[in-house]
Structures are given as C-alpha cells and as structure tokens.
Design an enzyme around this catalytic site. Structure first.
Site, short mmCIF file in Angstrom:
data_model
loop_
_atom_site.label_atom_id
_atom_site.label_comp_id
_atom_site.label_asym_id
_atom_site.label_seq_id
_atom_site.Cartn_x
_atom_site.Cartn_y
_atom_site.Cartn_z
N ASP A 93 29.84 40.64 38.29
CA ASP A 93 29.87 41.82 39.25
C ASP A 93 28.25 42.06 39.40
OD1 ASP A 93 29.52 42.84 36.86
OD2 ASP A 93 31.28 44.26 37.17
N SER A 94 27.82 42.67 40.30
CA SER A 94 26.41 42.88 40.57
C SER A 94 25.74 43.77 39.26
CB SER A 94 26.02 43.42 41.87
OG SER A 94 26.61 44.84 41.81
N GLY A 96 26.44 46.92 39.65
CA GLY A 96 26.17 48.36 40.49
C GLY A 96 27.31 49.49 39.86
N ASP A 147 26.08 47.07 45.40
CA ASP A 147 26.76 48.35 46.03
C ASP A 147 26.61 49.55 45.36
OD1 ASP A 147 28.49 47.31 43.96
OD2 ASP A 147 30.18 48.53 45.02
N ASP A 270 40.75 42.41 37.60
CA ASP A 270 40.16 42.46 36.44
C ASP A 270 40.12 43.67 35.86
OD1 ASP A 270 37.08 43.69 35.98
OD2 ASP A 270 37.56 43.39 38.04
N CYS A 310 52.73 33.60 22.88
CA CYS A 310 51.30 33.50 22.20
C CYS A 310 51.28 33.02 20.93
CB CYS A 310 50.61 34.99 22.57
SG CYS A 310 51.03 36.07 21.23
#
EC number: 2.4.2.29
Length: 372
Positions: A93-94, A96, A147, A270, A310
C-alpha cells in the site's frame, strides 16, 4: 511478466465470484486473504512458515519501509521480496493510511503530504511521484496510488475535498507509473474513496474506473464504522466498479466482514488482526475464538482445533500453549501466528469451494451462526 484476472464462476444467488489471478507467473485463487508483513516480515513467521500456511501473497507497507530500512537498502538488494527472501506475490500500500492516521504529525495540500517520522521526528514529503518512485524501488507486484483516507464520521465537505485530492493523485500516479518500465511488471491499483456518502462513492468509483487501473481498492472502510455501515457502502459502491478487474477491500479480516464483502463481489483482503490477535493469545477457529490465556486451558490436552492441519494443531496441546504464554516464551507467538494465518487460508479455501459448488449463501449463514 504479466497480469491476468479471470472470473471462473459466479454465485447464482449473490455477487460472490470465484477467480484466478496470474501475476508475474504466480497463480492466486480468489477470494484471497493476504497476511500483513508491514516491515518486510509477517511478525513471528519465516517466509517458509508463511508458505506452509498456503499463503500465496502478502502485504507490506511503503510508509514503514521508507523509514526503515530505507530505500537505499532496498535498492541495493533488488527490492523487498529479495531482501526478505519471499518467493510469492506481494502488494504494497502507498502508506497513505499510515500518514493520515498520524493526524497531529502531518500537513496536507494538493501536492502531497508532509509528515514527521514517528521514529525520530525527521521530516518527509510524500507526493504521487515520490510514492511511485518508492514503490518502484520496493518492487512489489501490486502497488497502490497515494490517497487521502478520511474518518468514517468526517463531514461531507471534508470527504468530498479528500476524494477530489485522491482522484488528482491517482491521475498523477498513473501517468508517471505508466511512463516507466516498471509498468511492465508492477500493477497499479486505484483507491475508491467517498466515505459514507453514496453520491461521493459513486463519483469516486466512476472516476477511477474511467482511468482504467488494472485493479481497484475500496478504501476508507474498516476505520471505525459499524459492520452494517460497511456492508451498506460496499453494496452501493460495487455497482459502479469494473467487474472484469480484481476488487480489494483494505484492512478487513473479521469473518463476518469477509463473508459480507465476498457476497458483494470483493476478491482480495488484508488485515493485521489474525497475526496481532495471535500474539495476544486469541486463536481463530471455525467455532469461534479460543482465548488461550484463560486458566481453564492449563490442563487441557486437546489442540486448538481438531480439524486444523497447521503445524501447531498437529503437535501441541492447549495446555502447552497456555504454558508458553504464562512463561513469556518466544515460541508462543510463533505457534499462535502459524495457526491463525493457516486458519485464514482454510477459511478462504472453504469459502471458494462454496462458490464453486454454488452453495455460498448456505455457507455464509452457517459461518455467521458459528461465529456470531
């Protein structure tokens, strides 16, 4: 290098869909959950452990990676995937959201955002171009535009201003990214904003769809609104997104929210919650949460979840996990995180199977009853 997305099957009763992403030779079945590796590590797990949970794609954060280890380090190593030896896909992600959550430490204008590092107070200025340059060095497969994320209770006028700024930045990000060789193997997503306001969400979605991004993210949710508000916004905004492109809901892993979002046609998710909650003693199971710190587990010889495959559930009892927590052993967050990340991938696989067999509505009702 390449990127394709194919919808393989649509639910006959909802907008849920089964799909397949192929990005740079890596196949990803959708809907998909991406564990979060903010600082080039999924906390408590090695890359091999992540792979063994059947996670095909993880997320990292541009803001944190710019601060540490810094772009000069990542450039030397050929990007973050080589730096951490992760062979799967990655989305960054940026930054932001992190910058705007700093509130008191940042100043915004139409050119970008100035902020002070939460580590040492040093000054940074993120612009659309500088964020693209950073994400090019970081080198993830999926990257995001800068953004402005507004609070869920922000005023109409503030959200509208932030949305216009987001659109301006998206245009600048795309123009710069498309002019570089990185556009051949890094795929840029636009982020739809507009808060809780239907008309702004519609305008944002239509504006970004017209820019023709390879995929789209629904931003500005999971920021304090109720689950009902989130679902209502999604049900409206999805009417205006491109059904031929992957659609990504940022920051969501609550089973209820995933089920509702998949019902509306979301493909990617996410969230830090599975890993964070694991470190704090909460194990996710198909029958709800096990709070392993509870003293009732001190002598419990059963595993966290009988049907889980698991490493943790195949080898250790609740009593042992309770002991590791009480004695503050490093092994505790490792074993708990293995379980929770694997839980998320089992959950998503079951969800995909329900779409393939066209019983998603029944599956959703069943899971809602189990969890809530």
């Amino acid at each position: 290098m390449s990127f394709t997305f194919n919808v393989l099957k649509n639910s006959s009763q909802t907008s849920a869909r089964l799909g397949k992403i192929n990005i740079n030779g890596i196949e990803i079945d959708t809907p998909v959950f991406m564990p979060v590796g903010t600082k080039a590590t999924v906390k408590a797990l090695t890359p091999l452990m992540i792979e063994e949970t059947e996670s095909k794609i993880i997320l990292a954060n541009t803001y944190h990676l710019v601060l540490k280890p810094g772009l000069e380090v990542l450039k030397k190593f050929g990007g973050v995937k080589k730096f951490m030896n992760w062979k799967g896909a990655m989305l960054t992600d940026s930054g932001g959201f992190q910058v705007f959550s700093l509130a008191k430490l940042r100043k915004i204008n139409d050119d970008g955002v100035e902020f002070s590092s939460h580590i040492d107070g040093s000054k940074y200025f993120f612009t659309p171009r500088s964020v693209m340059e950073a994400e090019h060095i970081i080198g993830a497969d999926f990257i995001m535009c800068l953004d402005e994320c507004s609070k869920h209770d922000a005023s109409y006028d503030y959200v509208k201003e932030a949305m216009f700024r987001t659109h301006k930045w998206a245009k600048e990000c795309k123009e710069y990214h498309d002019s570089t060789p990185n556009s051949e193997y890094q795929y840029l997503g636009g982020i739809i904003q507009g808060g809780m306001f239907d008309d702004l969400r519609k305008e944002s979605a239509e504006t970004l769809v017209n820019m023709d991004f390879p995929f789209y993210s629904i931003g500005g949710l999971s920021v304090g609104e109720t689950p009902e508000q989130m679902h209502e916004v999604l049900s409206k905004v999805m009417l205006y997104t491109n059904k031929q492109k992957p659609r990504y809901l940022m920051g969501v892993s609550e089973p209820r929210d995933i089920l509702n979002a998949v019902m509306e046609g979301i493909d990617m998710f996410d969230c830090v919650m599975p890993t964070r909650n694991a470190r704090n003693g909460e194990a996710f199971t198909m029958n709800g949460i096990v709070r392993i710190r509870n003293s009732k587990y001190r002598m419990d010889d059963t595993v966290l979840e009988e049907d889980c495959d698991c490493y943790t559930c195949k080898n250790f009892s609740k009593a042992y996990l309770n002991h590791l927590d009480k004695t503050h052993e490093i092994l505790f967050p490792i074993l708990m995180t293995i379980h929770n990340v694997r839980f998320m991938q089992r959950f998503m696989k079951d969800l995909r199977n329900s779409i393939e067999n066209d019983v998603f509505s029944d599956y959703r009702k069943d899971m809602m009853n189990k969890f809530y």
